[in-house]
Structure formats: C-alpha cells, structure tokens
Design a protein around this motif. Structure first.
Motif, PDB file in Angstrom:
ATOM      1  N   ALA A  95       0.832  -1.203   0.000  1.00 35.94           N
ATOM      2  CA  ALA A  95       0.000   0.000   0.000  1.00 35.94           C
ATOM      3  C   ALA A  95       0.869   1.256   0.000  1.00 35.94           C
ATOM      4  O   ALA A  95       0.531   2.270  -0.625  1.00 35.94           O
ATOM      5  N   GLN A  96       2.013   1.182   0.678  1.00 36.78           N
ATOM      6  CA  GLN A  96       2.916   2.325   0.753  1.00 36.78           C
ATOM      7  C   GLN A  96       3.771   2.476  -0.501  1.00 36.78           C
ATOM      8  O   GLN A  96       3.970   3.585  -0.997  1.00 36.78           O
ATOM      9  N   GLN A  97       4.253   1.340  -1.038  1.00 38.16           N
ATOM     10  CA  GLN A  97       5.187   1.380  -2.153  1.00 38.16           C
ATOM     11  C   GLN A  97       4.490   1.350  -3.515  1.00 38.16           C
ATOM     12  O   GLN A  97       5.022   1.872  -4.494  1.00 38.16           O
ATOM     13  N   GLY A  98       3.352   0.697  -3.583  1.00 38.77           N
ATOM     14  CA  GLY A  98       2.613   0.629  -4.836  1.00 38.77           C
ATOM     15  C   GLY A  98       3.167  -0.358  -5.840  1.00 38.77           C
ATOM     16  O   GLY A  98       2.644  -0.496  -6.943  1.00 38.77           O
ATOM     17  N   ALA A  99       4.246  -1.052  -5.491  1.00 38.86           N
ATOM     18  CA  ALA A  99       4.857  -2.034  -6.400  1.00 38.86           C
ATOM     19  C   ALA A  99       5.629  -3.044  -5.570  1.00 38.86           C
ATOM     20  O   ALA A  99       6.027  -2.769  -4.434  1.00 38.86           O
ATOM     21  N   VAL A 100       5.835  -4.215  -6.161  1.00 41.93           N
ATOM     22  CA  VAL A 100       6.526  -5.271  -5.430  1.00 41.93           C
ATOM     23  C   VAL A 100       8.019  -5.264  -5.747  1.00 41.93           C
ATOM     24  O   VAL A 100       8.425  -5.120  -6.901  1.00 41.93           O
ATOM     25  N   GLN A 101       8.828  -5.373  -4.697  1.00 40.24           N
ATOM     26  CA  GLN A 101      10.270  -5.564  -4.832  1.00 40.24           C
ATOM     27  C   GLN A 101      10.595  -6.836  -4.045  1.00 40.24           C
ATOM     28  O   GLN A 101      10.463  -6.867  -2.830  1.00 40.24           O
ATOM     29  N   HIS A 102      11.008  -7.864  -4.765  1.00 39.41           N
ATOM     30  CA  HIS A 102      11.151  -9.177  -4.136  1.00 39.41           C
ATOM     31  C   HIS A 102      12.214  -9.215  -3.048  1.00 39.41           C
ATOM     32  O   HIS A 102      12.200 -10.113  -2.213  1.00 39.41           O
ATOM     33  N   GLY A 103      13.116  -8.247  -3.021  1.00 39.02           N
ATOM     34  CA  GLY A 103      14.132  -8.229  -1.978  1.00 39.02           C
ATOM     35  C   GLY A 103      13.691  -7.521  -0.709  1.00 39.02           C
ATOM     36  O   GLY A 103      14.402  -7.557   0.302  1.00 39.02           O
ATOM     37  N   ALA A 104      12.517  -6.876  -0.730  1.00 43.73           N
ATOM     38  CA  ALA A 104      12.025  -6.175   0.454  1.00 43.73           C
ATOM     39  C   ALA A 104      11.711  -7.188   1.560  1.00 43.73           C
ATOM     40  O   ALA A 104      11.118  -8.230   1.294  1.00 43.73           O
ATOM     41  N   PRO A 105      12.096  -6.885   2.808  1.00 44.27           N
ATOM     42  CA  PRO A 105      11.895  -7.847   3.903  1.00 44.27           C
ATOM     43  C   PRO A 105      10.460  -8.353   4.025  1.00 44.27           C
ATOM     44  O   PRO A 105      10.242  -9.544   4.254  1.00 44.27           O
ATOM     45  N   ALA A 106       9.470  -7.473   3.884  1.00 47.08           N
ATOM     46  CA  ALA A 106       8.070  -7.893   4.020  1.00 47.08           C
ATOM     47  C   ALA A 106       7.694  -8.893   2.948  1.00 47.08           C
ATOM     48  O   ALA A 106       6.946  -9.851   3.202  1.00 47.08           O
ATOM     49  N   ILE A 107       8.204  -8.695   1.737  1.00 49.64           N
ATOM     50  CA  ILE A 107       7.903  -9.604   0.627  1.00 49.64           C
ATOM     51  C   ILE A 107       8.654 -10.920   0.794  1.00 49.64           C
ATOM     52  O   ILE A 107       8.119 -11.994   0.533  1.00 49.64           O
ATOM     53  N   VAL A 108       9.895 -10.847   1.236  1.00 53.56           N
ATOM     54  CA  VAL A 108      10.692 -12.053   1.474  1.00 53.56           C
ATOM     55  C   VAL A 108      10.011 -12.940   2.511  1.00 53.56           C
ATOM     56  O   VAL A 108       9.905 -14.160   2.347  1.00 53.56           O
ATOM     57  N   ARG A 109       9.522 -12.316   3.606  1.00 49.92           N
ATOM     58  CA  ARG A 109       8.854 -13.095   4.660  1.00 49.92           C
ATOM     59  C   ARG A 109       7.563 -13.720   4.141  1.00 49.92           C
ATOM     60  O   ARG A 109       7.252 -14.879   4.457  1.00 49.92           O
ATOM     61  N   LEU A 110       6.805 -12.970   3.353  1.00 50.16           N
ATOM     62  CA  LEU A 110       5.554 -13.501   2.821  1.00 50.16           C
ATOM     63  C   LEU A 110       5.808 -14.709   1.922  1.00 50.16           C
ATOM     64  O   LEU A 110       5.171 -15.758   2.075  1.00 50.16           O
ATOM     65  N   ILE A 111       6.748 -14.568   0.998  1.00 50.84           N
ATOM     66  CA  ILE A 111       7.065 -15.664   0.074  1.00 50.84           C
ATOM     67  C   ILE A 111       7.573 -16.885   0.839  1.00 50.84           C
ATOM     68  O   ILE A 111       7.176 -18.020   0.560  1.00 50.84           O
ATOM     69  N   ALA A 112       8.435 -16.652   1.824  1.00 54.14           N
ATOM     70  CA  ALA A 112       9.006 -17.765   2.592  1.00 54.14           C
ATOM     71  C   ALA A 112       7.926 -18.522   3.355  1.00 54.14           C
ATOM     72  O   ALA A 112       7.928 -19.758   3.391  1.00 54.14           O
ATOM     73  N   GLN A 113       6.985 -17.790   3.967  1.00 57.02           N
ATOM     74  CA  GLN A 113       5.950 -18.457   4.763  1.00 57.02           C
ATOM     75  C   GLN A 113       4.987 -19.240   3.880  1.00 57.02           C
ATOM     76  O   GLN A 113       4.601 -20.361   4.209  1.00 57.02           O
ATOM     77  N   ILE A 114       4.587 -18.650   2.763  1.00 61.79           N
ATOM     78  CA  ILE A 114       3.688 -19.376   1.863  1.00 61.79           C
ATOM     79  C   ILE A 114       4.411 -20.577   1.265  1.00 61.79           C
ATOM     80  O   ILE A 114       3.858 -21.681   1.190  1.00 61.79           O
TER      81      ILE A 114
END
Length: 263
Positions: A175-194
């Motif tokens: 919501a803050q960034q408006g785009a996905v960056q796969h190296g961002a910590p929040a995205i890394v954690r999401l991908i890892a958990q799923i």
C-alpha cells in the motif's frame, strides 16, 4: 450477528472442504496406491529441487496476483477450464519428471491462482484491493500443517494465524510502495511463509509423479487432483471470509470451531 441455520450448514460444508481430506489422501485414492512408494523413488537432493521450484512458483504467483488478477473476467468460476489447463501442464511434468518441475510448477501455480481468483470474486471479494489478492495467494498455504502449528487448533485457522502477520506486513508495504520488490523484507517473509506450507503439498505431488509407470497421463491426473484440492481450499476459505464480513471474525470462528468439535 448470529449465523442462521442455513449459514451454519454452508459453513459446515466449507469446514469439510478446508479440513479433509489432505492432498496425499486424494492422490492415493486417484492412483489406487499410497504415495509413500513415490517418496522412496525420488533421487537424492529432490528436496532442494522442490524448495527452489516452490519459491519460484510463489514469486511468479505474487507478480500475477498484484498485476493482473483485478483484470480477470467477472462471470462464474471456470473451474473445468482451469483443471484442463493444469492437467495439460502436469502431463509435461509427468513426461519429463523432476527436471521439469522448475518450469511446470510456476505454470500450474499461475493457473491455480487464476482459478482461486475466480472463486474469490464469486464470493464477493473485490480483487481491486491488495488484501483480497493476497488472500488469493494465501490459499496456496492452506491444506498442509506446518511444524509449530497448534495441535489443538483446526488446520485452517492454524494456517491463517501463522500467516496473518506476514500477510498484514506485505499488504502494508504494498500500500505504501505501490509495487513489489522481491528483496524487500516484508515480501521475502511472505514468500518464505507461503512457500514453506505450499512445499508440503508440492512434495506430495512430486512423490506421486516419481512413480515410473505413471508418465504423462499420470502427471495430468495428479495435476488435476492438485488444482481440485486448491479449488476446494479456495471455496472454503472465501465462504468463511464472506461470513466474517457479515457476521464478524470472532463469531464465525466460534461457530466453525464448534462444528469442528462435533465432527
């Protein structure tokens, strides 16, 4: 607001989809033999291949979820078409074995995600919102109990609880960034958990496809069972979500757990 008798019965049906049976049981029923035989036939280092393919598949699915799901058609879910497409992809995987997993799994996962999005929309989800699209992605984490889950909790709510923080952080980041960056910590954690949960079902699929006599036909059958499993997870999950919007999460969870206690 209290659920009506009809709504409780619908929730009961959703719970039956979400809690039983697991993918391994479904594959064993379809093949007529337990998939443990397939695990015995897998080559060394198969786990590394599954891990790599799973992470790639989730990254691809995340990109699809954030870029295109809100543009999908709005009519009834095309479950049969998606099963046919997944079966075709599975035929290729069955013909070429574990070596094809890195190519076949992202394709199959994308097909499944589009089917999940169709089902979500049919249950009133607005896919223009980031949260709804991440909920579609989260369905891939349903259907497999991970280490550390509360044994006293239903598998469905255990998975949701385990995923809640990662999904929330990713939604806030997007919501803050408006785009996905796969190296961002929040995205890394999401991908890892799923991926950690999705890999449980992927391992079962791979084990079934490892049986030499199956080949392309068996690969198509297994992939059809694979997508059918996640279509059921999606139907159950988004029925629960619909009731949560109208009755509140606490009330729906209370009734769901009471139903689970009486099974």
């Amino acid at each position: 607001m209290v659920l009506t008798t009809a709504e409780i019965e619908e929730l009961r049906a959703a719970k039956a989809l979400l809690e039983h049976p697991g993918l391994a049981a479904r594959i064993s029923d379809a093949l007529g033999s337990p998939i443990e035989r397939g695990f015995e036939m897998l080559p060394k280092r198969w786990n590394a291949a599954v891990t790599g393919a799973t992470h790639k598949a989730i990254e691809t699915a995340l990109d699809v979820a954030l870029r295109t799901l809100d543009h999908e058609r709005a009519d009834a879910p095309a479950n049969r078409w998606h099963k046919l497409a997944a079966g075709t992809a599975g035929a290729a995987g069955g013909a070429f074995g574990l070596a094809a997993l890195a190519i076949e799994l992202p394709v199959s996962t994308t097909i499944m995600l589009r089917s999940i999005a169709d089902i979500a929309r049919s249950q009133g989800e607005d896919l223009r919102g980031v949260d709804a699209r991440l909920q579609c992605l989260q369905v891939l984490a349903l259907g497999g109990r991970a280490a550390g889950d509360d044994a006293a909790e239903t598998a469905y709510f255990a998975a949701r609880a385990a995923m809640a923080k990662a999904v929330s952080e990713a939604a806030r980041y997007l919501a803050q960034q408006g785009a996905v960056q796969h190296g961002a910590p929040a995205i890394v954690r999401l991908i890892a958990q799923i991926a950690s949960r999705f890999s449980i079902t992927v391992s079962q699929k791979v084990a079934a496809q490892a049986v030499p006599v199956l080949g392309a036909v068996g690969g198509a059958l297994i992939n059809t069972v694979f997508i059918d499993h996640f279509q059921d997870m999606a139907r159950g999950h988004f029925v629960v979500r619909r009731f949560e919007r109208s009755h509140g999460a606490e009330e729906v969870r209370r009734v769901y757990n009471e139903i689970a206690g009486r099974r």
